[in-house]
Scaffold this motif. Structure first.
Motif, mmCIF file in Angstrom:
data_model
loop_
_atom_site.group_PDB
_atom_site.id
_atom_site.type_symbol
_atom_site.label_atom_id
_atom_site.label_comp_id
_atom_site.label_asym_id
_atom_site.label_seq_id
_atom_site.Cartn_x
_atom_site.Cartn_y
_atom_site.Cartn_z
ATOM 1 N N ASP A 36 34.518 46.469 39.568
ATOM 2 C CA ASP A 36 33.400 47.299 39.115
ATOM 3 C C ASP A 36 33.685 48.779 39.336
ATOM 4 N N THR A 37 34.334 49.105 40.451
ATOM 5 C CA THR A 37 34.686 50.496 40.724
ATOM 6 C C THR A 37 35.629 51.020 39.651
ATOM 7 N N ALA A 38 36.653 50.240 39.309
ATOM 8 C CA ALA A 38 37.578 50.641 38.254
ATOM 9 C C ALA A 38 36.840 50.869 36.937
ATOM 10 N N ALA A 39 35.945 49.961 36.602
ATOM 11 C CA ALA A 39 35.207 50.076 35.339
ATOM 12 C C ALA A 39 34.356 51.338 35.299
ATOM 13 N N ARG A 40 33.738 51.692 36.425
ATOM 14 C CA ARG A 40 32.884 52.890 36.456
ATOM 15 C C ARG A 40 33.666 54.153 36.120
ATOM 16 N N HIS A 41 34.968 54.132 36.378
ATOM 17 C CA HIS A 41 35.773 55.330 36.148
ATOM 18 C C HIS A 41 36.690 55.189 34.935
ATOM 19 N N GLY A 42 36.437 54.198 34.113
ATOM 20 C CA GLY A 42 37.210 54.015 32.897
ATOM 21 C C GLY A 42 38.646 53.622 33.135
ATOM 22 N N LEU A 43 38.906 52.940 34.247
ATOM 23 C CA LEU A 43 40.259 52.551 34.618
ATOM 24 C C LEU A 43 40.499 51.061 34.380
ATOM 25 N N ARG A 44 41.704 50.731 34.010
ATOM 26 C CA ARG A 44 42.108 49.339 33.929
ATOM 27 C C ARG A 44 42.541 48.884 35.322
ATOM 28 N N ALA A 45 42.451 47.604 35.589
ATOM 29 C CA ALA A 45 42.723 47.117 36.948
ATOM 30 C C ALA A 45 43.707 45.957 36.957
ATOM 31 N N GLN A 46 44.620 46.007 37.912
ATOM 32 C CA GLN A 46 45.511 44.882 38.184
ATOM 33 C C GLN A 46 45.009 44.170 39.427
ATOM 34 N N LEU A 47 44.703 42.902 39.260
ATOM 35 C CA LEU A 47 44.068 42.129 40.322
ATOM 36 C C LEU A 47 45.088 41.592 41.312
ATOM 37 N N GLN A 48 44.794 41.775 42.599
ATOM 38 C CA GLN A 48 45.558 41.154 43.681
ATOM 39 C C GLN A 48 44.683 40.095 44.342
ATOM 40 N N HIS A 49 45.259 38.931 44.593
ATOM 41 C CA HIS A 49 44.495 37.869 45.256
ATOM 42 C C HIS A 49 45.481 36.844 45.819
ATOM 43 N N PRO A 50 45.235 36.316 47.015
ATOM 44 C CA PRO A 50 46.148 35.330 47.603
ATOM 45 C C PRO A 50 46.335 34.074 46.750
ATOM 46 N N LEU A 51 45.369 33.746 45.910
ATOM 47 C CA LEU A 51 45.491 32.553 45.078
ATOM 48 C C LEU A 51 46.497 32.726 43.946
ATOM 49 N N LEU A 52 46.897 33.967 43.653
ATOM 50 C CA LEU A 52 47.847 34.220 42.573
ATOM 51 C C LEU A 52 49.273 33.997 43.095
ATOM 52 N N HIS A 53 49.548 32.736 43.398
ATOM 53 C CA HIS A 53 50.815 32.339 44.002
ATOM 54 C C HIS A 53 51.182 30.960 43.454
ATOM 55 N N PRO A 54 52.467 30.710 43.211
ATOM 56 C CA PRO A 54 52.871 29.401 42.663
ATOM 57 C C PRO A 54 52.385 28.214 43.485
ATOM 58 N N ASP A 55 52.259 28.374 44.812
ATOM 59 C CA ASP A 55 51.821 27.258 45.649
ATOM 60 C C ASP A 55 50.417 26.777 45.285
#
Length: 425
Positions: free
Chosen positions: A82-101
């Motif tokens: 939401d913070t990125a959107a408020r400033h017209g920025l695109r966002a790359q998401l980081q999350h522990p679930l984004l892993h092959p395991d």
């Protein structure tokens, strides 16, 4: 990136929404099959990427500073979207679930599915961050994860960053001399992972002199991306993290940005934005912009404008006039476009000094139309004559307009390490 602290904030694709008319047409030719509709929803780079590695949490103040500086892709947690959107920025998401395991554990897989379902329609989401500098042994797992995410959310990029050429065989997971091992690393990556974008980092500004593999790495990445018909992103040096490396100045940063453009890059990233125990970068620990921030503020908008202008074209060649670096290709004597130094602090010609780089672009090899000419001397402003039949025009990145420069052979002024985009009418 070389160490675990590197954090990347990336931005959102402005989307691949179809107009109502096109949507109706696709339904009508649905007879033309689902593959066409699927391709229409597949991730496209959109606005050329300007991002960074290693920065502070994405508060409104940080996001405002990034937007003001011309960055358009930021690193984000789910709550930061939401913070990125408020400033017209695109966002790359980081999350522990984004892993092959996550694919091998039913519970984690279910949680990953739920995560993707929550974020895939967020207006700021551009990409998912998966891995920095994997070994070839990691490619099968990453390939499965890329394919899985592509199936569940084809509109957003699965982002991975690769090692530079100077990585060891143990790091790359391949064997042979430096070029052989790196080429095999790239081959396996493209064959197994099948990425939609190639990203890598390379840092050559040492305390004493420069490394000699910068253009070798650029050339190998360009060749790999062209063969797969995907864009590439170059992560360049903006700091020192050890006494053996120096902090680049604004002219050296311009050199990195413009040489990347000449080789056809559609993305630029800086290591670092701001990180403890790193000197330089774009901001101090208290968030105060550094001199490099103010240099990048101009360069970022230039990069985006020039890369967008070149985006519909094909990178046909990257030629070096004068000194030819390791991995570079010499400008052929009889090529229809030439460059000659006519002034500088020394009486050099195109055959000596630091030389010139000509990035050649067009719709096909027979009709090169656009040239990104770069002064490879990042210490000295120089004037050069660009030659080629036809009327030359130069591109103004600030106004995004073209201006006539003259016929056949035109003298042009280049800042230290800087380039100009030209085209022939």
């Amino acid at each position: 990136m070389g160490n675990a602290i590197r954090v990347i904030w990336a931005g959102r694709a402005l989307g691949s929404r179809l107009t109502a008319g096109v949507a109706v047409a696709l339904v009508w030719i649905g007879l033309a099959g689902p593959s066409l509709a699927e391709d229409a929803s597949r991730w496209r780079i959109g606005k050329p990427i300007v991002t960074y590695w290693a920065g502070p949490p994405l508060t409104d103040a940080v996001a405002a500073q990034l937007a003001e500086g011309g960055w358009n892709l930021v690193w984000a947690s789910e709550r930061d979207l939401d913070t990125a959107a408020r400033h017209g920025l695109r966002a790359q998401l980081q999350h522990p679930l984004l892993h092959p395991d996550s694919l091998d554990d039913p519970q984690r897989r279910s949680e990953l599915d739920a995560l993707v379902d929550r974020v895939k329609n967020h207006p700021a989401l551009y990409s998912y961050f998966l891995r920095d500098e994997p070994s070839a042994k990691d490619f099968p797992g990453l390939g499965r994860l890329v394919a899985y995410l592509r199936e569940r959310d084809p509109a957003h990029l699965a982002y991975i960053n690769l090692f530079p050429t100077y990585a060891s065989n143990a790091q790359l997971g391949t064997e042979g001399d430096q070029v052989t091992a790196y080429r095999e690393h790239l081959r396996l990556y493209m064959e197994i992972v099948k990425p939609d974008l190639v990203s890598y980092d390379h840092y050559q500004f040492r305390a004493n002199g420069d490394g000699d593999q910068y253009f070798l790495n650029l050339a190998m990445i360009r060749e790999t991306a062209l063969r797969a018909d995907v864009p590439f992103l170059n992560i360049v040096q903006a700091c020192s993290w050890t006494p053996s490396m120096r902090v680049p100045n604004g002219d050296e940063l311009r050199y990195l940005v413009d040489t990347s453009l000449a080789y056809g890059a559609q993305g630029i990233s800086y290591y670092v934005y701001c990180w403890p125990n790193h000197v330089g970068g774009m901001a101090g620990p208290d968030g105060t912009p550094t001199p490099l921030y103010h240099a990048a503020k101009v360069l970022n908008r230039r990069f985006e404008a020039v890369a967008e202008e070149l985006q519909p074209l094909k990178s046909l060649a990257a030629y070096h006039a004068g000194k030819v670096p390791l991995g570079g290709t010499a400008l052929p004597d009889h090529y229809p476009i030439q460059i000659r130094t006519i002034s500088g602090t020394s009486q050099e010609t195109a055959e000596d000094g630091e030389g010139w780089l000509l990035g050649i672009f067009g719709e096909n090899a027979e009709t090169p139309t656009h040239v990104m000419a770069v002064n490879l001397d990042y210490r000295t402003a120089r004037t050069a004559e660009v030659r080629g039949s036809g009327i030359w025009e130069t591109f103004d990145p600030e106004g995004r307009t073209w201006k006539e420069a003259g016929p056949n052979a035109v003298p042009l002024d280049f800042p230290p390490g800087g380039g100009l985009l030209l085209r022939r009418k």
